[in-house]
Design a protein around this motif. Structure first.
Motif, PDB file in Angstrom:
ATOM      1  N   TYR A 123      -2.698 -10.977  -9.747  1.00 58.46           N
ATOM      2  CA  TYR A 123      -2.220 -12.235 -10.323  1.00 58.46           C
ATOM      3  C   TYR A 123      -2.382 -12.157 -11.838  1.00 58.46           C
ATOM      4  CZ  TYR A 123      -7.144 -13.566 -10.942  1.00 58.46           C
ATOM      5  OH  TYR A 123      -8.458 -13.595 -11.325  1.00 58.46           O
ATOM      6  N   ASN A 134      -7.414  -9.315  -9.160  1.00 60.41           N
ATOM      7  CA  ASN A 134      -7.000  -9.154  -7.771  1.00 60.41           C
ATOM      8  C   ASN A 134      -7.591 -10.271  -6.922  1.00 60.41           C
ATOM      9  OD1 ASN A 134      -9.698  -8.469  -7.360  1.00 60.41           O
ATOM     10  ND2 ASN A 134      -9.291  -6.280  -7.516  1.00 60.41           N
ATOM     11  N   VAL A 135      -7.479 -10.123  -5.611  1.00 59.94           N
ATOM     12  CA  VAL A 135      -7.931 -11.181  -4.717  1.00 59.94           C
ATOM     13  C   VAL A 135      -9.443 -11.395  -4.804  1.00 59.94           C
ATOM     14  CG1 VAL A 135      -8.247  -9.664  -2.706  1.00 59.94           C
ATOM     15  CG2 VAL A 135      -7.683 -12.087  -2.364  1.00 59.94           C
ATOM     16  N   GLU A 175     -11.353  -1.456   0.047  1.00 59.05           N
ATOM     17  CA  GLU A 175      -9.900  -1.262   0.062  1.00 59.05           C
ATOM     18  C   GLU A 175      -9.293  -1.778   1.356  1.00 59.05           C
ATOM     19  OE1 GLU A 175      -6.148  -0.235  -1.319  1.00 59.05           O
ATOM     20  OE2 GLU A 175      -8.073  -0.591  -2.310  1.00 59.05           O
ATOM     21  N   SER A 179      -3.781 -11.362   2.532  1.00 54.36           N
ATOM     22  CA  SER A 179      -2.622 -11.651   1.674  1.00 54.36           C
ATOM     23  C   SER A 179      -3.084 -12.414   0.448  1.00 54.36           C
ATOM     24  CB  SER A 179      -1.587 -12.483   2.436  1.00 54.36           C
ATOM     25  OG  SER A 179      -0.641 -13.047   1.549  1.00 54.36           O
ATOM     26  N   ILE A 180      -2.886 -11.818  -0.709  1.00 53.95           N
ATOM     27  CA  ILE A 180      -3.298 -12.500  -1.945  1.00 53.95           C
ATOM     28  C   ILE A 180      -2.515 -13.789  -2.133  1.00 53.95           C
ATOM     29  CG2 ILE A 180      -1.684 -11.216  -3.433  1.00 53.95           C
ATOM     30  CD1 ILE A 180      -3.885 -11.286  -5.599  1.00 53.95           C
ATOM     31  N   PRO A 182       2.662  -9.942  -4.781  1.00 53.09           N
ATOM     32  CA  PRO A 182       2.109  -9.542  -3.481  1.00 53.09           C
ATOM     33  C   PRO A 182       2.115  -8.026  -3.263  1.00 53.09           C
ATOM     34  CG  PRO A 182       4.309 -10.477  -3.210  1.00 53.09           C
ATOM     35  CD  PRO A 182       3.927 -10.689  -4.646  1.00 53.09           C
ATOM     36  N   ASP A 183       3.072  -7.336  -3.861  1.00 53.79           N
ATOM     37  CA  ASP A 183       3.138  -5.880  -3.681  1.00 53.79           C
ATOM     38  C   ASP A 183       1.972  -5.178  -4.372  1.00 53.79           C
ATOM     39  OD1 ASP A 183       5.469  -6.150  -2.219  1.00 53.79           O
ATOM     40  OD2 ASP A 183       6.747  -5.994  -3.996  1.00 53.79           O
ATOM     41  N   LYS A 184       1.669  -5.609  -5.573  1.00 48.27           N
ATOM     42  CA  LYS A 184       0.569  -5.001  -6.323  1.00 48.27           C
ATOM     43  C   LYS A 184      -0.783  -5.622  -6.005  1.00 48.27           C
ATOM     44  CE  LYS A 184       3.508  -3.778 -10.281  1.00 48.27           C
ATOM     45  NZ  LYS A 184       3.759  -3.993 -11.725  1.00 48.27           N
ATOM     46  N   GLY A 185      -0.745  -6.801  -5.360  1.00 42.93           N
ATOM     47  CA  GLY A 185      -1.998  -7.483  -5.029  1.00 42.93           C
ATOM     48  C   GLY A 185      -2.700  -8.021  -6.259  1.00 42.93           C
ATOM     49  N   ARG A 238      -9.154  -5.510   1.069  1.00 48.91           N
ATOM     50  CA  ARG A 238      -8.125  -5.916   0.102  1.00 48.91           C
ATOM     51  C   ARG A 238      -6.735  -5.842   0.705  1.00 48.91           C
ATOM     52  NH1 ARG A 238      -4.468  -4.217  -3.399  1.00 48.91           N
ATOM     53  NH2 ARG A 238      -4.643  -2.051  -2.721  1.00 48.91           N
ATOM     54  N   THR A 239      -6.462  -4.790   1.436  1.00 52.72           N
ATOM     55  CA  THR A 239      -5.124  -4.614   2.004  1.00 52.72           C
ATOM     56  C   THR A 239      -4.914  -5.416   3.285  1.00 52.72           C
ATOM     57  OG1 THR A 239      -5.885  -2.616   3.147  1.00 52.72           O
ATOM     58  CG2 THR A 239      -4.827  -2.328   0.995  1.00 52.72           C
TER      59      THR A 239
END
Length: 547
Positions: free
Chosen positions: A59, A69-70, A11, A18-19, A54-57, A14-15
């Motif tokens: 695509y 996610n990323v 986590e 930037s995705i 970008p807020d939810k991370g 992930r945070t």
């Protein structure tokens, strides 16, 4: 590492990245409201349907359905495992996880084994004959060092690894030693040139061994498959050529280790090779995640031709355009390099033909042509992307003299029905006319079924209308909405009562058409019947051209 701590690390990584930045390395993204939009990197499209939040991370592609996610993006795009993607993103985020996610003992052992094999090749008398062999094959010092070549005499490795702190169990687990039938252990490789096999990050995950005695069988031998190594998934040469592959965008798939090295020495650093196996579905999945095209440059013998045909099929099914290069004089790139024929290889690559032209060229008889085309069409039908399915079908149609009319229309013409080109042309026009006129729409929905449509675009329109969507909704949601509007304005702008009557008659004629019924039946027939149809088509074409 405890599970809770590991989830915290994931986590935090992930945070911390930037995705938008990560995906922006692969896709040109533009702001679209709160999200970013671009062309999907996982399928071919002309209108952007790929969105990044970008807020939810997250695509999501509204075209092919790719979502995640990323981590999943990097896994799919780079063909990585989760742990590999985690490490890559940790580096970007500046988070050190080496102490928490330690390198396995197995990978450390394999790395140390590579060092040992290299020392034996380059620093011992035992390695001199092998170096002479490599010199005979024109393998340069740069290639020897870049690919990490070594030599296994069959004695000395176990003692070396034990002195480095490794145990028998780990050596056995990675396949560097084997149990003897009468007890005890022996080294897996005996008198073999050693070729390290790397994963995408340059970790040694396995070894290939080339016999130094021509009498030893098999000529090439790989260490057994492990949790790190599956020969059906890894392509030799990818890590070494990774930078140039990304810059060029088109890999060259060859048969063996020495072919990859030969291309490298020719300054063509794009070679990939399956290891002792045909190109697999996993290989094709990986190639499709990186590239839209791939050149096949297999051996010029019969086995090479069969491998080319198999590879064409597996690449097509994953939406990759196969281009085929053929050497004029040499058997393979390695032989060309040894004989100084670099220009021959470069010429072959520059003149690589598309798969359809290649199939036409190698089909010596009508029967062989029919069989090969049937296999092509079956592979193309498995392509998920409708745009690629149509484009590849058009190539087949054009190569075999049928015209650019799409896969399903090709199948119809191959049935030998001369009127099918006319029927094929009305599919799309009928569907568009149903969007414009309510009476035509009612007849279309009542008289025809989804199976009656042989054009994917027309079928999509029909299904949407059948689901109760309005014409406006169909047009706005259809991926080819601009083409629908253009078509409607150009050809169907003035639907009067007479024209409307003709269109309705066409719909009812299709319903009763014996040609359509035969086509629907043929769709359910087996390969042998399809091949008979193809043979009859090619015979008919030959007769019409005067033999």
């Amino acid at each position: 590492m405890r599970g809770d701590n590991f989830r915290e690390v994931i986590e935090r990584i992930r945070t911390s990245v930037s995705i938008v930045d990560i995906i922006g390395n692969y896709v040109q993204l533009k702001k679209a409201g709160k999200s970013y939009r671009g062309l999907c990197p996982f399928h071919a499209e002309k209108t952007p349907s790929f969105y990044v939040d970008p807020d939810k991370g997250l695509y999501h592609c509204f075209g092919c359905g790719a979502s995640g996610n990323v981590f999943t993006f990097l896994m799919k795009k780079e063909g990585l495992s989760f742990s590999e993607a985690l490490r890559e993103l940790a580096k970007i985020a500046g988070i050190k996880i080496d102490e928490e996610v330690k390198s396995s003992k197995e990978l450390l052992l394999l790395k140390e084994a590579k060092t040992y094999y290299q020392k034996v090749l380059n620093e011992s008398e035992e390695g001199i004959p092998v170096l002479n062999y490599l010199k005979q094959r024109k393998v340069t010092t740069e290639a020897i060092l870049t690919f990490g070549l070594g030599y296994a005499s069959g004695a000395g490795l176990v003692t070396y690894l034990k002195n480095k702190g490794f145990d028998f169990y780990t050596m056995l687990k990675v396949g560097l030693i084997k149990e003897n039938p009468r007890g005890g252990y022996s080294e897996f490789f005996q008198d073999r040139l050693i070729i390290p096999i790397y994963d995408h990050f340059g970790n040694v995950v396995a070894f290939g061994g080339r016999a130094m005695k021509e009498s030893d069988e098999p000529k090439y031998l790989n260490t057994p498959e492990t949790e790190f190594f599956s020969k059906g998934k890894i392509l030799f040469g990818y890590y070494t050529n990774k930078k140039e592959l990304k810059e060029s965008g088109i890999p060259i798939v060859v048969e063996g280790y020495f072919d990859v090295m030969a291309l490298f020495m020719m300054e063509i650093k794009r070679g990939l090779a399956p290891m002792g196996t045909a190109l697999t579905e996993d290989h094709a999945n990986f190639i499709s995640s990186q590239f839209s095209k791939a050149i096949l440059l297999f051996d010029s013998d019969e086995a090479g031709k069969r491998a080319t045909l198999r590879s064409i099929k597996v690449l097509l099914e994953k939406g990759v355009m196969p281009l085929i290069a053929s050497l004029e004089f040499s058997k393979d790139p390695a032989e060309a390099w040894e004989n100084g024929r670099i220009d021959e290889v470069k010429k072959a690559l520059d003149s690589a033909s598309d798969f359809a032209k290649y199939i036409l060229r190698i089909s010596a008889t009508i029967e062989e042509r029919a069989s090969n085309v049937r296999d092509l069409l079956e592979s193309i039908q498995r392509i998920e992307n409708p745009v690629l399915r149509k484009d590849f079908g058009d190539l087949v149609a054009k190569a075999f003299g049928i015209g650019s009319i799409g896969l399903n229309e090709v199948l119809k013409l191959l049935s030998g029905q001369k009127k099918e080109s006319v029927v094929a042309g009305v599919d799309f026009s009928l569907a568009v006319s149903a969007l414009i006129d309510s009476e035509i729409r009612e007849v279309l929905l009542n008289e025809l079924s989804e199976e009656d449509f042989l054009s994917e675009d027309a079928k999509t329109i029909y299904v949407a209308l059948k689901e109760g969507k309005t014409p406006e909704e169909v047009i706005s949601e259809h991926p080819g909405s601009s083409r629908i509007v253009e078509y409607a304005m150009k050809y169907l702008g003035e639907i009067n009562e007479r024209v409307k009557g003709e269109i309705i008659k066409k719909i009812r004629d299709i319903r009763a058409s014996k040609v359509r019924q035969m086509l629907l039946k043929q769709r359910l027939e087996n390969k042998e019947n399809v091949e008979k149809i193809l043979i009859e088509f090619f015979k008919s074409k030959k007769e019409n051209m005067g033999g």
